[in-house]
Scaffold this active site. Structure first.
Site, mmCIF file in Angstrom:
data_model
loop_
_atom_site.group_PDB
_atom_site.id
_atom_site.type_symbol
_atom_site.label_atom_id
_atom_site.label_comp_id
_atom_site.label_asym_id
_atom_site.label_seq_id
_atom_site.Cartn_x
_atom_site.Cartn_y
_atom_site.Cartn_z
ATOM 1 N N HIS A 47 23.630 23.025 -35.631
ATOM 2 C CA HIS A 47 22.910 21.758 -35.526
ATOM 3 C C HIS A 47 22.970 21.172 -34.119
ATOM 4 O O HIS A 47 21.943 20.810 -33.533
ATOM 5 C CB HIS A 47 23.493 20.789 -36.547
ATOM 6 C CG HIS A 47 22.726 19.527 -36.729
ATOM 7 N ND1 HIS A 47 22.937 18.422 -35.944
ATOM 8 C CD2 HIS A 47 21.774 19.181 -37.620
ATOM 9 C CE1 HIS A 47 22.136 17.437 -36.353
ATOM 10 N NE2 HIS A 47 21.423 17.872 -37.363
ATOM 11 N N SER A 82 17.210 14.319 -37.297
ATOM 12 C CA SER A 82 18.134 14.867 -36.293
ATOM 13 C C SER A 82 17.373 15.522 -35.155
ATOM 14 O O SER A 82 17.854 15.585 -34.023
ATOM 15 C CB SER A 82 19.038 15.918 -36.936
ATOM 16 O OG SER A 82 20.084 15.325 -37.639
ATOM 17 N N ASN A 91 13.682 27.982 -17.365
ATOM 18 C CA ASN A 91 14.137 29.246 -16.776
ATOM 19 C C ASN A 91 13.308 30.436 -17.248
ATOM 20 O O ASN A 91 13.766 31.574 -17.230
ATOM 21 C CB ASN A 91 15.615 29.475 -17.116
ATOM 22 C CG ASN A 91 15.866 29.465 -18.619
ATOM 23 O OD1 ASN A 91 14.949 29.272 -19.419
ATOM 24 N ND2 ASN A 91 17.114 29.660 -19.008
ATOM 25 N N ASP A 122 27.964 15.683 -32.044
ATOM 26 C CA ASP A 122 27.364 16.496 -33.108
ATOM 27 C C ASP A 122 28.375 17.543 -33.581
ATOM 28 O O ASP A 122 29.583 17.283 -33.576
ATOM 29 C CB ASP A 122 26.087 17.160 -32.565
ATOM 30 C CG ASP A 122 25.030 17.348 -33.642
ATOM 31 O OD1 ASP A 122 25.217 18.213 -34.515
ATOM 32 O OD2 ASP A 122 24.015 16.631 -33.607
ATOM 33 N N ASP A 176 19.925 28.979 -22.263
ATOM 34 C CA ASP A 176 19.029 27.846 -22.043
ATOM 35 C C ASP A 176 19.786 26.533 -21.885
ATOM 36 O O ASP A 176 19.167 25.481 -21.715
ATOM 37 C CB ASP A 176 18.043 27.720 -23.208
ATOM 38 C CG ASP A 176 16.611 28.030 -22.780
ATOM 39 O OD1 ASP A 176 16.342 27.982 -21.573
ATOM 40 O OD2 ASP A 176 15.778 28.318 -23.644
#
Length: 523
Positions: free
Chosen positions: A142, A297, A155, A109, A118
């Site tokens: 993206h 996507s 988390n 990507d 994260d």
């Protein structure tokens, strides 16, 4: 807003091409013909290079070469929000002890912000083929958004992904504007296969490439599951599935709305294999932030995550292990996902949903083996909390505090290269977005369409100067016009006011490429 451009010619340029050999690639042959080699692949007998114009026909006729084709241009497929984790029943699978642990995914990507809280713990490495270095940092947003949907960590902050313990490699093939060459995508696939990844995820699409198809086929045959977004051309004259999703070796993913209806933008056709959530998907963004995007996507990474969960299970000794080798093979994974998908639309497989909505819980259930149960803590990914407490972050989208508009729309002369018989051409458009005071607006998503010689729906994010850049597909021997239309712009906290646009709509004064190219081709 519409701006066309003419195709102009230059005598001393080299053509970016992909050269497929019938057997082993011959780098010396390419160099002997004046070629500058960009990549030599293992996953497919091919070389990416820039060739002098006069060498194209000669190499095309060489008996050791299968074909020479232009190095195509692709674009990331879509943007704009996340609720999909629950819809594919991922939390229930986490509660069974399957979280993607030990599975390796390659995300091809715009790169990934691998420092994001994260994502950081699951980052395994990668490569940046745009800048040719080992730091595939995302300068678009993206790729980071895609990564969060696949593997956002459990988390207690932000979002949780479909497979929160999966390890991932970031392979940056697309630039800050969201465009990529097929040569860089193939190099990324090559890297992924050489590093033994289990799943390749590509949320991008463009025109057909034989070399790319061969690379995807070979990756699949080597044991790697390959997934791609179908494309966002569903509301266009040509809604067909883009490459690489249209290859038989690739799982093509369509996008659905929260109502389970197919998203209006989702490309469709017989190649669609599965559907997944793709509208208003909330996920990670660069800089430890979060936001909502829409597009196929956003659908593809849901399927990528489900594949990782399925690979966490034990197929040995079951009737699903078709070759009795004790491991999940790509064909077995596809068969399982197809048979357990939630059917929507026309009964059975159809052109919109494929086999249906991917269903993680159904896929991992009833496999005749005991899943891990010693980590009930993974039940707490009922950190579906983000899905319920985070929507507040969407408020700016519906309660704008400032206005923005287009101040400039331009299209650069198309770059062309001519050989004895061939001309390669593409166009680059730029749209400038400013606020009510004339200040540039960075980070805004501009949507638009290419028409004329090409038909593509595209989007790009404005840079620090407020400029969004778009590049059309590259064409061979074109005669006609590249025309670009800027349709709108979105950004949380802003409202697009078309009445303030300071450029003509549409732009009617443009150059025609037809005469120039025809004149040259007659020489």
């Amino acid at each position: 807003m519409v701006a066309p451009a003419s195709a102009v010619s230059s005598d001393n340029e080299k053509v970016p091409v992909l050269i497929q050999f019938k057997n082993k690639p011959d780098a010396q042959l390419v160099k002997a013909n004046g070629g500058e080699i960009k990549y030599e692949y293992d996953v497919v007998p091919a070389i990416a290079a820039e060739l002098p114009l006069k060498a194209i026909d000669a190499l095309s006729k060489n008996p050791n070469i299968d074909l020479v084709e232009p190095d195509g241009i692709a674009q990331i497929t879509g943007e704009t929000i996340p609720w999909g984790i629950e819809r594919v029943n991922a939390p229930e699978v986490h509660a069974l002890g399957f979280t993607g642990n030990g599975i390796k995914v390659a995300i091809i990507d715009t790169g990934v912000d691998y420092n994001h809280p994260d994502l950081a713990a699951n980052y395994l490495g990668g490569y940046d083929y745009v800048n040719d270095d080992s730091s595939p940092m995302d300068d678009n947003g993206h790729g980071t958004h895609v990564a969060g949907t696949v593997l956002g960590i459990d988390n207690d902050i932000g979002v949780i992904g479909v497979s929160p313990d999966v390890g991932f490699y970031a392979l940056k093939a697309a630039n800050s504007a969201g465009y990529c060459s097929w040569s860089d995508v193939i190099a990324s696939i090559n890297w992924a296969v050489n590093n033994d990844v289990d799943v390749i995820s590509m949320s991008l699409g463009g025109s057909y490439s034989s070399t790319l198809k061969a690379a995807c086929d070979n990756a699949y045959n080597s044991g790697t599951v390959v997934i791609a977004s179908a494309g966002n051309t569903g509301d266009e004259d040509d809604p067909s599935v883009l490459s690489p999703a249209d290859y038989d070796s690739v799982i093509a993913v369509a996008a659905i709305e929260s109502s389970n209806s197919i998203a209006y933008f989702s490309s469709y056709g017989p190649q669609i294999e599965l559907a997944a959530p793709g509208r208003y998907i909330y996920s990670t963004l660069p800089g430890s932030s979060y936001g909502s995007y829409s597009g196929t996507s956003m659908a593809a990474p849901h399927v990528t995550g489900v594949v990782a969960l399925l690979l966490n299970t034990d197929v040995s000794g079951t009737n699903l292990d078709l070759d009795n080798d004790g491991t999940w093979d790509p064909a077995e994974v596809r068969a399982r996902l197809q048979s357990t998908a939630t059917d929507f639309g026309t009964a059975g497989k159809d052109d919109y949903y494929g086999y249906g909505l991917v269903n993680a819980l159904a896929a991992v259930s009833n496999l005749d083996q005991a899943p891990a149960t010693e980590e009930p803590a993974t039940e707490e990914p009922a950190t579906e909390v983000p899905a319920t407490e985070e929507p507040a972050t969407e408020t700016p989208v519906t309660d704008p505090v400032s206005s923005m508009h287009f101040s400039v729309l331009t299209i650069d002369p198309t770059s062309t290269v001519k050989a004895n018989k061939h001309v390669f051409a593409y166009a680059t458009a730029k749209a400038t977005v400013v606020d009510a005071d004339g200040n540039p607006v960075p980070g805004a998503t501009v949507s638009g369409d290419w028409s004329g010689l090409v038909s593509e729906t595209v989007s790009a994010v404005t840079d620090a100067t407020g400029v969004a850049t778009f590049q059309s597909s590259q064409l061979k021997n074109p005669t006609g016009d590249f025309i670009f239309s800027a349709n709108g712009v979105t950004l949380a906290g802003y409202e697009y006011n078309s009445d303030d646009n300071t450029c003509t709509i549409p732009v009617s004064d443009y150059f025609s490429s037809t005469a120039a190219l025809s004149s040259y081709l007659q020489k």
